[in-house]
Design an enzyme around this catalytic site. Structure first.
Site, PDB file in Angstrom:
ATOM      1  N   PRO A   1      51.444  48.545  24.887  1.00  0.00           N
ATOM      2  CG  PRO A   1      52.567  46.880  23.718  1.00  0.00           C
ATOM      3  CD  PRO A   1      52.783  47.965  24.729  1.00  0.00           C
ATOM      4  CG  ASP A   2      45.286  47.295  24.631  1.00  0.00           C
ATOM      5  OD1 ASP A   2      44.475  46.365  24.523  1.00  0.00           O
ATOM      6  OD2 ASP A   2      45.656  47.980  23.666  1.00  0.00           O
ATOM      7  CG  PHE A   3      46.552  42.742  29.110  1.00  0.00           C
ATOM      8  CD1 PHE A   3      47.243  41.553  29.139  1.00  0.00           C
ATOM      9  CD2 PHE A   3      47.018  43.798  29.875  1.00  0.00           C
ATOM     10  CE1 PHE A   3      48.380  41.407  29.917  1.00  0.00           C
ATOM     11  CE2 PHE A   3      48.155  43.659  30.653  1.00  0.00           C
ATOM     12  CZ  PHE A   3      48.840  42.466  30.673  1.00  0.00           C
ATOM     13  NE  ARG A   4      40.482  40.974  29.610  1.00  0.00           N
ATOM     14  CZ  ARG A   4      40.550  39.654  29.633  1.00  0.00           C
ATOM     15  NH1 ARG A   4      40.330  38.975  28.534  1.00  0.00           N
ATOM     16  NH2 ARG A   4      40.838  39.006  30.742  1.00  0.00           N
TER      17      ARG A   4
ATOM     18  CG  ASN B   1      47.452  51.297  34.163  1.00  0.00           C
ATOM     19  OD1 ASN B   1      46.624  50.509  33.711  1.00  0.00           O
ATOM     20  ND2 ASN B   1      47.353  52.598  33.984  1.00  0.00           N
TER      21      ASN B   1
ATOM     22  CG  ASP C   1      52.103  51.690  33.240  1.00  0.00           C
ATOM     23  OD1 ASP C   1      52.159  52.331  34.315  1.00  0.00           O
ATOM     24  OD2 ASP C   1      51.176  51.823  32.421  1.00  0.00           O
TER      25      ASP C   1
ATOM     26  CG  HIS D   1      45.342  44.561  38.790  1.00  0.00           C
ATOM     27  ND1 HIS D   1      44.670  44.894  37.638  1.00  0.00           N
ATOM     28  CD2 HIS D   1      44.391  44.240  39.700  1.00  0.00           C
ATOM     29  CE1 HIS D   1      43.368  44.780  37.844  1.00  0.00           C
ATOM     30  NE2 HIS D   1      43.178  44.393  39.082  1.00  0.00           N
TER      31      HIS D   1
END
Length: 436
Positions: free
Chosen positions: A51-54, A125, A127, A144
């Site tokens: 799943p992504d954020f925005r 990412n 992940d 990040h």
């Protein structure tokens, strides 16, 4: 904070024979390319099912906005984490490395490293799929942060990996193992109100020395990462693999725009290079036939599954918040009852004056029900497929006991402008319609 798009350059190229993937492949095969810099966002991980954020429908923030959080981003806000870390660990249980497999885009970047062409990989990412694909860690800058390490937020003592995995598997909050500390433990993910890793700034100059830059699956909306393509000299070709043009890509004479999903674009470049058979074989060997088939199922089916997944995750966070509210109310209720009894007794005695110092418990407005999107094929709707229905039925049993409220949802603030970074899972996490 994103970049304004510049005008597309329609003049003749300087370094390439033409602005095409075939010309890029010829440039690589000519031997003139020795240092390829790659910049990635969430778009290279979406095929893995992360799943992504925005994203408006499948993004975590869009679903968390329906809950009674200070704001959707609060789960990844350091100040909120210090007071209430449980929601983050509910999400981390599903998003933790090991639950997902690298995409063919990740394996293509690994091939660049094995062929001695990868100069530096910058990724937004968290992940860890770059590591899972076998890209050497010394060539990766996780701008990040990532789940690769974790430590106490108070004394900075590292926390054991095996213990971290055990806690996350149970969605439990880990505490520092150092005697007399017991501080909260957090993965080395850059939360809001945290600085980017020093490694990012130490190696940002490496983009200046690139012979070729590949920008993959990123919206270039988050600084300082968004400034990386601008570090590349103007005579150096930049290739964008993305659903849409972003930033200044296309404004340089040798920019090549490959609009579409990242994996499709990577396969086209591999074809032009004569690497396609090798690439497919390495990817399938790494992830297995079943996972390869899943990643190839198509964006429509994948988006439907992602919608159900993030809805389920939001429901689990909602359940945790409600349980915590009930526990807090249970702790405060006896003292309130005692105060009310004292006040009543005092009022019954003539001549006695008491000052009411009682403050009622401020209960949070319950979250509205997460309604499914209308069916259809438009971008702002979720197609209803047998696979999506089956997935929804599998997850619904765990949600039946969650009480949904029908009252007005609390007004949720506009997402803050200006942290110069934002976490993302690929999560998340950025790029295409998947944006940080």
């Amino acid at each position: 904070m994103g970049q304004e798009q510049s005008v597309v350059n329609d003049g003749p190229p300087v370094t390439l024979s033409e602005r095409s993937l075939d010309a890029v492949a010829d440039y690589i095969k000519s031997g003139k390319v020795r240092r390829i810099v790659v910049m990635t966002g969430a778009g290279i991980s979406t095929a893995a099912g992360i799943p992504d954020f925005r994203s408006p429908e499948t993004g975590l923030y869009a679903n968390l906005a329906k809950l009674n959080l200070p704001e959707p981003e609060a789960v990844f806000d350091l100040n909120f984490f210090k007071t209430n870390p449980k929601p983050f660990y509910v999400l981390a249980k599903d998003l933790y490395p090991g639950n997902f497999h690298p995409t063919i885009s990740h394996v293509f970047i690994r091939m660049l490293s094995t062929k001695g062409l990868l100069h530096q990989l910058y990724t937004q990412n968290i992940d860890c799929l770059e590591r899972a694909a076998g890209i050497p860690s010394e060539l990766i800058v996780e701008a990040h942060g990532s789940f690769a390490n974790q430590r106490c937020i108070d004394c900075k003592t590292a926390f054991p990996h095996d213990l971290m995995r055990e806690h996350i598997s149970r969605a439990e909050v880990p505490r520092c193992t150092r005697p007399n500390c017991k501080g909260l433990v957090k993965p080395d993910i850059v939360f809001f109100h945290e600085a980017l890793p020093s490694l990012f700034y130490d190696r940002i100059h490496m983009a200046d020395t690139a012979d070729l830059a590949l920008v993959m699956g990123t919206s270039l909306q988050v600084h300082p990462f968004a400034s990386l393509p601008e570090q590349v000299p103007t005579h150096v070709p930049r290739v964008l693999f993305n659903l849409e043009r972003v930033g200044s890509l296309g404004s340089h004479a040798d920019d090549v725009l490959v609009l579409g999903d990242c994996d499709t674009g990577v396969r086209k470049l591999a074809d032009a290079l004569g690497w396609r058979e090798e690439l497919e074989a390495e990817w399938r060997q790494l992830v297995g036939h079943k996972e390869a088939k899943k990643q190839l199922q198509g964006a429509t089916k994948r988006d439907a599954e992602l919608y159900d997944e993030v809805t389920r995750l939001a429901d689990e966070v909602d359940e945790v918040l409600h349980l915590q509210d009930q526990e807090e109310a249970g702790r405060k209720a006896p003292s309130e009852e005692a105060e009310q009894h004292t006040e009543g007794t005092a009022e019954q005695q003539p001549g006695n004056s008491t000052e009411d110092t009682h403050t009622p418990i401020e209960s949070k407005a319950p979250a509205p029900e997460l309604s499914p999107q209308p069916t259809g094929t438009a971008r702002d709707s979720r197609p209803e497929t047998p696979e999506a229905s089956a997935l929804a039925s599998e997850t619904s049993d765990t949600q039946q006991d969650i009480k949904k409220a029908t009252s007005e949802p609390p007004a949720h603030p506009v997402a803050r402008v200006s942290p110069e970074y934002s976490p993302g899972f690929g999560l998340p996490g950025d790029g295409n319609k998947w944006k940080y």
